[in-house]
Design an enzyme around this catalytic site. Sequence first.
Site, PDB file in Angstrom:
ATOM      1  N   TYR A  82      -0.072  -3.902  -4.992  1.00 46.63           N
ATOM      2  CA  TYR A  82      -0.589  -2.608  -4.557  1.00 46.63           C
ATOM      3  C   TYR A  82      -1.341  -1.953  -5.717  1.00 46.63           C
ATOM      4  O   TYR A  82      -2.362  -1.309  -5.528  1.00 46.63           O
ATOM      5  CB  TYR A  82       0.563  -1.699  -4.108  1.00 46.63           C
ATOM      6  CG  TYR A  82       1.334  -2.272  -2.951  1.00 46.63           C
ATOM      7  CD1 TYR A  82       0.883  -2.096  -1.654  1.00 46.63           C
ATOM      8  CD2 TYR A  82       2.486  -3.014  -3.169  1.00 46.63           C
ATOM      9  CE1 TYR A  82       1.580  -2.632  -0.582  1.00 46.63           C
ATOM     10  CE2 TYR A  82       3.193  -3.547  -2.109  1.00 46.63           C
ATOM     11  CZ  TYR A  82       2.739  -3.353  -0.814  1.00 46.63           C
ATOM     12  OH  TYR A  82       3.435  -3.895   0.228  1.00 46.63           O
ATOM     13  N   ASN A 116      -2.133  -1.437   9.096  1.00 51.07           N
ATOM     14  CA  ASN A 116      -2.581  -2.794   9.368  1.00 51.07           C
ATOM     15  C   ASN A 116      -3.305  -2.941  10.698  1.00 51.07           C
ATOM     16  O   ASN A 116      -2.803  -3.576  11.620  1.00 51.07           O
ATOM     17  CB  ASN A 116      -1.380  -3.741   9.330  1.00 51.07           C
ATOM     18  CG  ASN A 116      -1.829  -5.171   9.508  1.00 51.07           C
ATOM     19  OD1 ASN A 116      -2.991  -5.484   9.303  1.00 51.07           O
ATOM     20  ND2 ASN A 116      -0.914  -6.021   9.880  1.00 51.07           N
ATOM     21  N   CYS A 168      -2.303  -8.788   4.822  1.00 52.27           N
ATOM     22  CA  CYS A 168      -1.410  -7.763   4.277  1.00 52.27           C
ATOM     23  C   CYS A 168      -0.169  -8.387   3.657  1.00 52.27           C
ATOM     24  O   CYS A 168       0.436  -7.825   2.759  1.00 52.27           O
ATOM     25  CB  CYS A 168      -0.966  -6.805   5.367  1.00 52.27           C
ATOM     26  SG  CYS A 168      -2.232  -6.431   6.556  1.00 52.27           S
ATOM     27  N   HIS A 169       0.235  -9.545   4.152  1.00 53.41           N
ATOM     28  CA  HIS A 169       1.462 -10.175   3.655  1.00 53.41           C
ATOM     29  C   HIS A 169       1.312 -10.683   2.228  1.00 53.41           C
ATOM     30  O   HIS A 169       2.297 -11.032   1.600  1.00 53.41           O
ATOM     31  CB  HIS A 169       1.861 -11.321   4.580  1.00 53.41           C
ATOM     32  CG  HIS A 169       0.817 -12.357   4.743  1.00 53.41           C
ATOM     33  ND1 HIS A 169      -0.275 -12.200   5.581  1.00 53.41           N
ATOM     34  CD2 HIS A 169       0.679 -13.566   4.165  1.00 53.41           C
ATOM     35  CE1 HIS A 169      -1.016 -13.297   5.507  1.00 53.41           C
ATOM     36  NE2 HIS A 169      -0.474 -14.128   4.653  1.00 53.41           N
ATOM     37  N   GLU A 229       2.028 -20.599   2.951  1.00 57.89           N
ATOM     38  CA  GLU A 229       0.716 -20.692   2.312  1.00 57.89           C
ATOM     39  C   GLU A 229       0.782 -21.324   0.928  1.00 57.89           C
ATOM     40  O   GLU A 229      -0.235 -21.499   0.282  1.00 57.89           O
ATOM     41  CB  GLU A 229       0.098 -19.292   2.198  1.00 57.89           C
ATOM     42  CG  GLU A 229      -0.226 -18.701   3.556  1.00 57.89           C
ATOM     43  CD  GLU A 229      -1.042 -17.433   3.425  1.00 57.89           C
ATOM     44  OE1 GLU A 229      -1.561 -16.992   4.430  1.00 57.89           O
ATOM     45  OE2 GLU A 229      -1.169 -16.892   2.306  1.00 57.89           O
TER      46      GLU A 229
END
Length: 106
Positions: free
Chosen positions: A28, A50, A58-59, A85
């Site tokens: 952030y 979102n 966003c994750h 991922e």
Amino acid sequence: MKNHNSKNFYEKCYNVLKKVPKGKVTTYREIARALHSKAYRAVGSAMHCNPYSPKVPCHRVINSSGKVGEFASGTKMKIAMLVKEGVEIDKKTQTVNLKKFLYRLT
DNA sequence: CTAATGACATTTG
DNA sequence: ACAAATGCCATTA
């Protein structure tokens, strides 16, 4: 009320966040800094809204300390997506190794 | 315009 | 090192 420099702050957040590649994460704080602002809080709020689910990852946004933080669908879901991922996360401390997986925006 | 709030960060105990 | 308190900013009521 909005001052002249804050038109569409959320949009800016999404814009920079879209640049974060798969398998990496950002914080952030990094996003706020990329916008030349210190509104870490506001960035978090933007993620919470979102509006663009697949377009904006966003994750991939976590705390500056490396902790994954919160997530609308639950922290576990957030972790699961990141792991899928390729991001390594300590299940116990819910912490990411920023040295290896932090994507620097600036 | 004022007050309250949150997917945070930094400082203190 | 960890938990609580304080500070931060844009947004919303």
